[in-house]
Scaffold this active site. Sequence first.
Site, mmCIF file in Angstrom:
data_model
loop_
_atom_site.group_PDB
_atom_site.id
_atom_site.type_symbol
_atom_site.label_atom_id
_atom_site.label_comp_id
_atom_site.label_asym_id
_atom_site.label_seq_id
_atom_site.Cartn_x
_atom_site.Cartn_y
_atom_site.Cartn_z
ATOM 1 N N ASP A 85 0.933 -1.273 0.041
ATOM 2 C CA ASP A 85 -0.001 0.139 -0.266
ATOM 3 C C ASP A 85 0.962 1.221 0.012
ATOM 4 O O ASP A 85 1.610 1.437 0.886
ATOM 5 C CB ASP A 85 -0.856 0.021 1.196
ATOM 6 C CG ASP A 85 -1.872 1.301 1.600
ATOM 7 O OD1 ASP A 85 -1.763 1.881 0.492
ATOM 8 O OD2 ASP A 85 -2.540 1.287 2.445
ATOM 9 N N ASP A 116 -6.567 -0.502 -1.545
ATOM 10 C CA ASP A 116 -5.532 0.522 -1.594
ATOM 11 C C ASP A 116 -4.017 -0.232 -1.743
ATOM 12 O O ASP A 116 -2.973 0.512 -1.561
ATOM 13 C CB ASP A 116 -5.358 1.186 -0.170
ATOM 14 C CG ASP A 116 -5.462 0.556 0.814
ATOM 15 O OD1 ASP A 116 -5.097 -0.643 0.950
ATOM 16 O OD2 ASP A 116 -5.444 1.126 2.051
ATOM 17 N N ASP A 117 -4.263 -1.422 -2.259
ATOM 18 C CA ASP A 117 -2.933 -2.311 -2.236
ATOM 19 C C ASP A 117 -2.435 -2.600 -3.690
ATOM 20 O O ASP A 117 -3.346 -2.883 -4.533
ATOM 21 C CB ASP A 117 -3.032 -3.470 -1.681
ATOM 22 C CG ASP A 117 -3.079 -3.339 -0.034
ATOM 23 O OD1 ASP A 117 -1.964 -3.157 0.455
ATOM 24 O OD2 ASP A 117 -4.162 -3.555 0.573
ATOM 25 N N TYR A 163 -3.614 9.665 -0.158
ATOM 26 C CA TYR A 163 -3.730 9.355 1.449
ATOM 27 C C TYR A 163 -2.699 8.009 1.801
ATOM 28 O O TYR A 163 -2.714 7.137 1.147
ATOM 29 C CB TYR A 163 -5.165 9.059 1.908
ATOM 30 C CG TYR A 163 -4.977 9.086 3.424
ATOM 31 C CD1 TYR A 163 -4.955 10.326 4.079
ATOM 32 C CD2 TYR A 163 -5.010 7.976 4.356
ATOM 33 C CE1 TYR A 163 -4.794 10.319 5.582
ATOM 34 C CE2 TYR A 163 -4.976 7.943 5.777
ATOM 35 C CZ TYR A 163 -5.008 9.211 6.356
ATOM 36 O OH TYR A 163 -4.698 9.439 7.552
ATOM 37 N N GLY A 205 18.151 -5.749 -0.445
ATOM 38 C CA GLY A 205 18.041 -6.738 -1.639
ATOM 39 C C GLY A 205 16.680 -7.798 -1.488
ATOM 40 O O GLY A 205 16.735 -8.696 -2.193
ATOM 41 N N ASP A 213 -7.978 -7.153 0.675
ATOM 42 C CA ASP A 213 -7.412 -6.101 1.315
ATOM 43 C C ASP A 213 -8.338 -5.927 2.760
ATOM 44 O O ASP A 213 -9.399 -6.654 2.836
ATOM 45 C CB ASP A 213 -7.865 -4.893 0.366
ATOM 46 C CG ASP A 213 -7.439 -3.499 1.128
ATOM 47 O OD1 ASP A 213 -6.473 -3.619 1.840
ATOM 48 O OD2 ASP A 213 -8.073 -2.525 0.910
ATOM 49 N N TYR A 226 1.039 0.045 15.216
ATOM 50 C CA TYR A 226 -0.070 -0.248 14.205
ATOM 51 C C TYR A 226 0.435 0.744 12.872
ATOM 52 O O TYR A 226 0.617 1.846 12.996
ATOM 53 C CB TYR A 226 -1.394 0.604 14.627
ATOM 54 C CG TYR A 226 -2.409 0.113 13.562
ATOM 55 C CD1 TYR A 226 -2.825 -1.121 13.188
ATOM 56 C CD2 TYR A 226 -2.815 1.177 12.877
ATOM 57 C CE1 TYR A 226 -3.769 -1.411 11.940
ATOM 58 C CE2 TYR A 226 -3.598 0.857 11.649
ATOM 59 C CZ TYR A 226 -3.963 -0.466 11.368
ATOM 60 O OH TYR A 226 -5.179 -0.536 10.193
ATOM 61 N N LYS A 267 -2.812 -2.816 8.252
ATOM 62 C CA LYS A 267 -2.994 -4.339 8.129
ATOM 63 C C LYS A 267 -2.329 -4.958 7.027
ATOM 64 O O LYS A 267 -1.581 -4.371 6.388
ATOM 65 C CB LYS A 267 -4.644 -4.878 7.872
ATOM 66 C CG LYS A 267 -5.177 -5.039 9.339
ATOM 67 C CD LYS A 267 -4.675 -6.461 10.007
ATOM 68 C CE LYS A 267 -5.174 -6.432 11.455
ATOM 69 N NZ LYS A 267 -4.499 -7.210 12.447
ATOM 70 N N ASP A 289 -2.641 -7.020 4.654
ATOM 71 C CA ASP A 289 -3.440 -7.251 3.550
ATOM 72 C C ASP A 289 -2.658 -8.116 2.735
ATOM 73 O O ASP A 289 -1.634 -8.165 1.785
ATOM 74 C CB ASP A 289 -3.935 -5.911 2.613
ATOM 75 C CG ASP A 289 -4.372 -4.960 3.504
ATOM 76 O OD1 ASP A 289 -5.106 -5.312 4.542
ATOM 77 O OD2 ASP A 289 -3.976 -3.813 3.335
ATOM 78 N N GLN A 331 -5.465 -27.833 -11.079
ATOM 79 C CA GLN A 331 -5.873 -28.886 -11.871
ATOM 80 C C GLN A 331 -4.462 -30.201 -12.074
ATOM 81 O O GLN A 331 -3.478 -30.016 -11.256
ATOM 82 C CB GLN A 331 -5.911 -28.657 -13.271
ATOM 83 C CG GLN A 331 -6.988 -27.481 -13.534
ATOM 84 C CD GLN A 331 -8.484 -27.828 -13.192
ATOM 85 O OE1 GLN A 331 -9.098 -27.013 -12.834
ATOM 86 N NE2 GLN A 331 -8.544 -29.191 -13.304
ATOM 87 N N SER A 332 -4.801 -31.188 -12.651
ATOM 88 C CA SER A 332 -4.126 -32.420 -12.961
ATOM 89 C C SER A 332 -3.031 -32.546 -11.744
ATOM 90 O O SER A 332 -1.793 -32.543 -11.911
ATOM 91 C CB SER A 332 -3.387 -32.428 -14.343
ATOM 92 O OG SER A 332 -2.560 -31.403 -14.344
HETATM 93 C C1 F6R Z 1 -7.300 -0.494 7.982
HETATM 94 C C2 F6R Z 1 -7.203 0.548 7.418
HETATM 95 C C3 F6R Z 1 -8.105 1.796 7.782
HETATM 96 C C4 F6R Z 1 -7.471 2.892 8.480
HETATM 97 C C5 F6R Z 1 -8.438 3.931 8.846
HETATM 98 C C6 F6R Z 1 -8.030 4.907 9.840
HETATM 99 O O1 F6R Z 1 -6.412 -1.509 7.259
HETATM 100 O O2 F6R Z 1 -6.188 1.014 6.666
HETATM 101 O O3 F6R Z 1 -9.293 1.306 8.112
HETATM 102 O O4 F6R Z 1 -6.882 2.215 9.912
HETATM 103 O O5 F6R Z 1 -9.046 4.513 7.911
HETATM 104 O O6 F6R Z 1 -6.853 5.490 9.022
HETATM 105 P P1 F6R Z 1 -5.850 6.723 9.811
HETATM 106 O O7 F6R Z 1 -5.494 6.694 10.987
HETATM 107 O O8 F6R Z 1 -4.907 6.840 8.505
HETATM 108 O O9 F6R Z 1 -6.983 8.068 9.398
HETATM 109 MG MG MG Z 2 -3.826 2.010 3.354
HETATM 110 MG MG MG Z 3 -4.874 -2.311 2.187
#
Ligand code: F6R
Ligand code: MG
Ligand code: MG
Length: 362
Positions: free
Chosen positions: A11, A52-53, A90, A103, A131, A228, A231, A233, A241-242
């Site tokens: 992301d 978002d990934d 964002y 690497g 995601d 934190y 996540k 994701d 198959q086979s």
């Molecule tokens: C979950 C995720 C979103 C953010 C949430 C708050 O993996 O990315 O749910 O945690 O939108 O985001 P901030 O703290 O960046 O405003």
């Molecule tokens: Mg994100």
């Molecule tokens: Mg994500």
Amino acid sequence: KKVTLSIIKADVGGLAGHHVVHPDLIATATRMLSEAKESGIIEDFYVTNVGDDLQLIMTHYRGVDSKDVHSLAWDTFKEATKVAQKLGLYGAGQDLLSDAFSGNVRGMGPGVAEMEFIERTSEPVVAFMADKTEPGAFNLPFYKIYADPFNTAGLVIDPKLHSGFKFEIWDLIEHKQYFLNAPEDSYDILALIGTTGRFTIKRVYRKDNNEIAAAVSSERLNLIAGKYVGKDDPVAIARAQSGFPALGEILEPFSFPHLVAGWMRGSHNGPLMPVSQKDARCTRFDGPPRIIALGFNIKDGKLIGPTDLFDDPAFDETRRTAQIIADYMRRHGPFMPHRLGPEEMEYTTLPQVLKKLEEKKI
Ligand code: F6R
Ligand code: MG
Ligand code: MG
């Protein structure tokens, strides 16, 4: 000659929140990977997104953990980050946790699923990308694919599958590994992987010849960063198959929208909803957690396809059930078990709130 299929994702910024990748990031990644294909670093690629990934699906002959391929992915994410910064997207660069690339992207923020194998005459593969959830989200469906005869008819009917599969399970907390066989160690496998935040299925092999069947990303960002940072994701690859489960046996467990950790602020349990590529955007309560599945054939190292496997009315009822579960879970608001338990919340912003409360303790 063995071909390698690598999915590396990160992301590096979302449009209008943690919602979807901006088309300019896809374009930037496509340009970078085209150049790398031209210069022979990779054989072929497909760039896409889920939520978002940003997802880089690549084939090459450099093996897993290739420095060239990992550097390419890292540089691509860096380049995409620059575009994300310019557009004010964002969370620009949010998953690139380190400035010093050494690497290999493992432990640096991006998620990786890779496998190397001798290409069969026809080599069908499925790329799963999710995601707003974590690698443990694959535990339940992958157990069903490789160990549950009520899911995979081939385990009973097909002599090539009948001896079962070997599971490589990682303990993400103690950094230990287990190799356990199904069906004989099924209960042990379940004893571990039921704890989805800690034990994850990393790889699956066909037991009788050790042929790689599946690989899952195992990165947990909070365990890397110690706080934190979004996540983890996850992505996964499964050969079909086979001698491996059929395409439909691989997709079947996703007809049950099981509860996974993630969703809003990486802090909630919610249903994993299989969606088409066009619906791979996270909206309601930043979710619900979504997964897409793209089917390819690999031929002479080239990616033929994809086909958008969950873009199908056969999964409509699953999606409807997922909405009902989402409603039901949401009505718990800030309460467990919608909100995750304390050991998972440790890596969120909740401890900051609790710390301030210490002052009021008498
Ligand atoms: C979950 C995720 C979103 C953010 C949430 C708050 O993996 O990315 O749910 O945690 O939108 O985001 P901030 O703290 O960046 O405003
Ligand atoms: Mg994100
Ligand atoms: Mg994500």
